[in-house]
Design an enzyme around this catalytic site. Sequence first.
Site, PDB file in Angstrom:
ATOM      1  N   HIS A  37       0.854  -1.175   0.000  1.00 28.46           N
ATOM      2  CA  HIS A  37       0.000   0.000   0.000  1.00 28.46           C
ATOM      3  C   HIS A  37       0.900   1.237   0.000  1.00 28.46           C
ATOM      4  CE1 HIS A  37       1.023   0.168   4.248  1.00 28.46           C
ATOM      5  NE2 HIS A  37       0.452  -1.005   4.462  1.00 28.46           N
ATOM      6  N   GLY A  39       1.828   3.166   2.249  1.00 27.28           N
ATOM      7  CA  GLY A  39       2.816   3.198   3.319  1.00 27.28           C
ATOM      8  C   GLY A  39       4.105   2.520   2.912  1.00 27.28           C
ATOM      9  N   HIS A  40       3.989   1.318   2.326  1.00 32.44           N
ATOM     10  CA  HIS A  40       5.170   0.625   1.815  1.00 32.44           C
ATOM     11  C   HIS A  40       5.878   1.466   0.751  1.00 32.44           C
ATOM     12  CE1 HIS A  40       2.696  -3.029   3.020  1.00 32.44           C
ATOM     13  NE2 HIS A  40       3.801  -3.189   3.704  1.00 32.44           N
TER      14      HIS A  40
END
Length: 308
Positions: A37, A39-40
């Site tokens: 997502h 964040g990654h």
Amino acid sequence: MRSIPVFDSIAAFREWRRDMLRQNKTVGFVPTMGALHEGHLGLVKTAKQECDAVVVSIFVNPAQFAPHEDLDQYPRTFDSDYASLVESKACSAILLPKISEMYPAGITLDRNQQRGAFVEVQGLSHQMEGIPRPHFFRGVATVVTKLFNIVQPERAYFGQKDAQQCVVIRAMIRDLLLPITMRAIPTAREADGMALSSRNRYLTPEMRKISTLLYKAITAAKEKVQNGASSRDEILEPAYKVIQQVKDEVQAQGAPFEIRLDYLSLVDVATLAEVETLEKDQAAVLSGAVYVGTTRLIDNVLINTNEL
């Protein structure tokens, strides 16, 4: 469209890594379990800003799951993960190791039956997440050590959403004398404050509407600190109230799922010891875990510090 080399063989990856070494290129590393997502991808982009090349690993690690947990159901979405990494224009190589190479002695989810070498970080793994999941950080420390040995990065990047994991891995790097600089990047959130997580995709639209309850709870507790509260009970009281209120509302509406609090925690950043009285300027982590239906959500906020 540019392509990214994908290595499912450790030997083949090490050839690529030797080439980076010959070119005197610094390597940043982002270990993941896939189901990527934003964040990654934020970690990957930060790594690219600080390093010449960025490696992303995708490996659903069986050693950090207990027999009753969701290993088989954990989302595996390599095609979309690959497309996201290509679009990011920040990933140089993908490591996709096989379980048979990562665990040469084999691996079972029953810890008592496991054989081979494992890594444990004593004193930091039994609190917080380690209470309901006593196997978890042994699995995390073991797989991250293996991945570090394969990738040999100069820098490694982790998200602060997994606060205890950041503390455990930083201690492991220090104590095992690994030549790696660790970066803990602030939690990526949705517009309503919900922390991004691969498990969020388990939530139905009805569940998602109320799933900010944990973030609202720990934020309310942090506000109590900012207003001068120092005792543990006083700080956590509004957090418990927020969760109980949402739980009562869900029950009153006859929703087809339940809210269940796993824990709320207030710990010292360095020791992860629970804090009874928060001293002035003491760095701490306010964290918790809650079940929305069968989906377990975790989140945290930092007090008197910006980075783990």
